[in-house]
Design an enzyme around this catalytic site. Structure first.
Site, PDB file in Angstrom:
ATOM      1  N   TYR A 140     -24.154   3.983  47.986  1.00 39.67           N
ATOM      2  CA  TYR A 140     -23.757   2.815  48.755  1.00 39.67           C
ATOM      3  C   TYR A 140     -22.758   1.888  47.804  1.00 39.67           C
ATOM      4  O   TYR A 140     -21.714   1.696  47.719  1.00 39.67           O
ATOM      5  CB  TYR A 140     -24.355   2.155  49.655  1.00 39.67           C
ATOM      6  CG  TYR A 140     -23.796   0.834  50.330  1.00 39.67           C
ATOM      7  CD1 TYR A 140     -22.978   0.729  51.072  1.00 39.67           C
ATOM      8  CD2 TYR A 140     -24.465  -0.338  49.944  1.00 39.67           C
ATOM      9  CE1 TYR A 140     -22.250  -0.356  51.657  1.00 39.67           C
ATOM     10  CE2 TYR A 140     -24.272  -1.524  50.320  1.00 39.67           C
ATOM     11  CZ  TYR A 140     -23.128  -1.457  51.233  1.00 39.67           C
ATOM     12  OH  TYR A 140     -22.420  -2.737  51.777  1.00 39.67           O
ATOM     13  N   THR A 157     -20.031  -6.168  48.744  1.00 42.16           N
ATOM     14  CA  THR A 157     -21.451  -6.323  48.654  1.00 42.16           C
ATOM     15  C   THR A 157     -22.002  -6.624  47.097  1.00 42.16           C
ATOM     16  O   THR A 157     -21.370  -6.199  46.248  1.00 42.16           O
ATOM     17  CB  THR A 157     -22.041  -4.991  49.311  1.00 42.16           C
ATOM     18  OG1 THR A 157     -23.358  -5.107  48.931  1.00 42.16           O
ATOM     19  CG2 THR A 157     -21.391  -3.649  48.409  1.00 42.16           C
TER      20      THR A 157
END
Length: 313
Positions: free
Chosen positions: A146, A124
């Site tokens: 995250y 990501t």
């Protein structure tokens, strides 16, 4: 080729499974059907995949005996399973176990797969940090649990390549949207608000946040293009997104235009860990993978609107 996809019942995983199966690969899917969002949506995805002949086995990477559970003759692993997002309801321990512990166990189990050609980590852009407009050499500075745990997961995968255990690469994805997108993501919420006359929850200060909104079809094009390019991709981190940049405001305006409506706003306090800008630099993907995203924002959002109206209304 025999290919394993983790997180197969999710948004990206289900699209990836469909594409690989349509290219005559044997696809094996696993998913733990996490309740991060309504599990019925993942069950629907799994049912649709089953109708195509793709079984999605319910399995938790954190607990299963992976040496027994994984087929011994896998050619590729696409690892997309993770706890996503920056929701305040998710604890650090949940990110730790889902993103780091699960990846560690999978990468270790993969060392026993004699014919594994490549382990592809689905990463990501959140790894980079707050203001992202850089190539893959930029130092990672994640600002959310995250992002931190996805960076650690990526390094676990890449360490296997450095050790010579098997070829591996990581693809850092940028702001993916399209049919079957998670219900907590921006375009899913905007479309739902437009159809059901709800107010869109806008986090304070985010109207001018900039994103490389990338349609799922373009993302899947990039992911599958790794196959056959093991030598070029081994040890590489590669950005996948569009090099077009849009603000949150432009995203809202696009949905309003296509749905011929005005969406009300419910202003929320600023969200910790939110990125100010994520613009994809994709020179490496173009060079190594021949990657060429082509779906424009209006066409991509229209595809998602059409799917939503046919499946969620």
């Amino acid at each position: 080729m025999k290919i394993l996809i983790t997180g197969c019942a999710g948004f990206i995983g289900s699209h990836l499974a469909e594409r690989l199966q349509s290219s005559n690969h044997e696809v094996i899917g696993i998913d733990n059907f996490s309740d991060y969002y309504d599990t019925r949506l993942k069950r629907e995805n799994a049912k649709a995949l089953s109708q195509l002949g793709i079984e999605v086995k319910e399995l938790d990477l954190r607990e299963a005996d992976l040496k027994v559970a994984l087929p011994k003759d896998l050619d590729y692993i696409f690892h997309g399973a993770a706890l996503p997002g920056i929701a305040s309801t998710s604890t650090f321990e949940q990110y730790l176990t889902n993103n780091i512990i699960a990846t560690h166990r999978l990468t270790a189990a993969a060392t026993h797969l004699a014919q594994l050609k490549m382990f592809i980590n689905i990463g990501t852009s959140s790894i980079y940090g707050k203001d992202v407009f850089c190539d893959e050499e930029q130092m990672a500075k994640p600002i959310s649990n995250y992002g931190v745990t996805k960076l650690a997961a990526e390094q676990l995968v890449m360490s296997q390549s450095r050790l010579g255990n098997y070829p591996a690469c990581s693809l850092r994805l940028y702001s993916v949207y399209g049919s079957r997108e998670r219900p907590d993501k921006m375009f899913s919420q905007l479309i739902d608000c437009a159809i059901n006359d709800k107010k869109f929850p806008l986090f304070e200060g985010s109207l001018e946040h900039k994103r490389s909104f990338t349609h799922i079809n373009d993302i899947i094009d990039g992911i599958v293009s790794v196959i056959g390019k093991e030598d070029q991709c081994d040890g590489q981190v590669i950005n996948l997104g569009t090099d077009q940049e849009y603000t949150t405001a432009q995203g809202i305006q696009t949905v309003e235009k296509l749905m011929d409506t005005k969406i009300g706003i419910d202003l929320k306090p600023a969200r910790s860990g939110d990125q100010l800008r994520t613009k994809a630099v994709i020179d490496k993907a173009r060079f190594i993978l021949g990657y060429n995203p082509h779906v424009g924002l209006e066409a991509g959002v229209q595809e998602q609107i059409d799917w939503f109206q046919n499946n969620r209304v």
